[in-house]
Enzyme design. Sequence first.
Site, PDB file in Angstrom:
ATOM      1  N   GLN A 127     -73.747 -40.510 -57.389  1.00  0.00           N
ATOM      2  CA  GLN A 127     -73.099 -39.217 -57.632  1.00  0.00           C
ATOM      3  C   GLN A 127     -71.783 -39.325 -58.403  1.00  0.00           C
ATOM      4  OE1 GLN A 127     -70.290 -37.058 -55.581  1.00  0.00           O
ATOM      5  NE2 GLN A 127     -71.788 -35.939 -54.362  1.00  0.00           N
ATOM      6  N   ARG A 154     -63.222 -42.736 -51.048  1.00  0.00           N
ATOM      7  CA  ARG A 154     -63.692 -42.152 -52.317  1.00  0.00           C
ATOM      8  C   ARG A 154     -62.513 -41.589 -53.107  1.00  0.00           C
ATOM      9  NH1 ARG A 154     -65.571 -36.835 -54.122  1.00  0.00           N
ATOM     10  NH2 ARG A 154     -67.525 -36.961 -55.308  1.00  0.00           N
ATOM     11  N   SER A 201     -70.431 -31.852 -55.208  1.00  0.00           N
ATOM     12  CA  SER A 201     -69.634 -33.066 -55.373  1.00  0.00           C
ATOM     13  C   SER A 201     -69.147 -33.583 -54.014  1.00  0.00           C
ATOM     14  CB  SER A 201     -68.470 -32.789 -56.335  1.00  0.00           C
ATOM     15  OG  SER A 201     -67.770 -33.970 -56.642  1.00  0.00           O
ATOM     16  N   LEU A 202     -67.841 -33.558 -53.762  1.00  0.00           N
ATOM     17  CA  LEU A 202     -67.285 -33.959 -52.471  1.00  0.00           C
ATOM     18  C   LEU A 202     -67.988 -33.264 -51.298  1.00  0.00           C
ATOM     19  CD1 LEU A 202     -64.947 -34.829 -50.433  1.00  0.00           C
ATOM     20  CD2 LEU A 202     -63.815 -32.740 -51.178  1.00  0.00           C
ATOM     21  N   HIS A 262     -67.540 -37.554 -62.353  1.00  0.00           N
ATOM     22  CA  HIS A 262     -68.968 -37.453 -62.687  1.00  0.00           C
ATOM     23  C   HIS A 262     -69.247 -37.853 -64.142  1.00  0.00           C
ATOM     24  CE1 HIS A 262     -69.593 -35.728 -58.775  1.00  0.00           C
ATOM     25  NE2 HIS A 262     -68.634 -34.852 -59.018  1.00  0.00           N
ATOM     26  N   GLN A 313     -63.750 -30.361 -54.330  1.00  0.00           N
ATOM     27  CA  GLN A 313     -62.334 -30.389 -54.678  1.00  0.00           C
ATOM     28  C   GLN A 313     -61.973 -29.171 -55.520  1.00  0.00           C
ATOM     29  OE1 GLN A 313     -61.399 -34.313 -55.907  1.00  0.00           O
ATOM     30  NE2 GLN A 313     -59.345 -33.828 -56.607  1.00  0.00           N
TER      31      GLN A 313
END
Length: 290
Positions: free
Chosen positions: A243, A112, A87-88, A194, A9
């Site tokens: 995660q 998500r 991440s994503l 996170h 992102q």
Amino acid sequence: MKAYIFPGQGAQFTGMGKDLYDHSTVARELFEKANEILGFRITDILFEGTADELKETKVTQPAVFLHSVILAKTLENFAPEMVAGHSLGEFSALVANGALSFEDALRLVSKRALAMQKACEITPSTMAAVLGLDDKTVAAVCATIDGIVVPANYNCPGQLVISGEFSAVERACEAMKLAGAKRAILLPVGGAFHSPMMEPAREELAAAIEATRFLKPICPVYQNVTATAVLNPAEIKKNLILQLTAPVKWTQLVQQMIQDGATSFTEVGPGKVLVGLVNKIDKEVETISA
């Protein structure tokens, strides 16, 4: 060995994917399939939307995912020997290595995004970039602050992102400066990704991930949570769930990939943020932006 890496992102920009849509039948079919799955024409926002429209939670994560995955599917000689995503971007990486289907991954990414948005609305929370301090110092400073604030993204040596309750992150920024940080600045994000603040989203996403079929991948994925090579579908699932509340160990993950034989890193998706981070982690390795 060829490593392919996928952004998260924040890499989005208006117009991304338009060239792919206009010039590739494969891309066009996948974008139209995505419109169908999501229940709205994300292509209209991708190609012509404003920056604010692209920032909407239900749009941002699927948008970056779609650009990355569709670009990978249209690349000539796309043959990853190892993959990773920030991440994503880990979802994009899992489609690239065959662990997840395009359709299942898009559904999970959409779920998500919405689950994270809901978690962000529960308590005022944020993230901040800390520049010029080593990892141990950042973690030690976070531990002295009242409230929830933790290291969230180990992006490269001397560049970390912290995450947590708004007031705790603000206090941590002041403490980081006193500890010698060059800068400690709040980021324009919707919440504390996170970090433990994402626990409600983790619980919601866990059920969806458990119900989704993961296949044996064609090559290892280096996951954010462990920073190690993973091939076992059950382990991939577990790490993907963890995660949301655990830090992104990007520095450690890239170092491990190099140690395991990565000689080139190709970033697939919008922007060039990740190749920039890889260059800061190891100046010798070859980096390419697809």
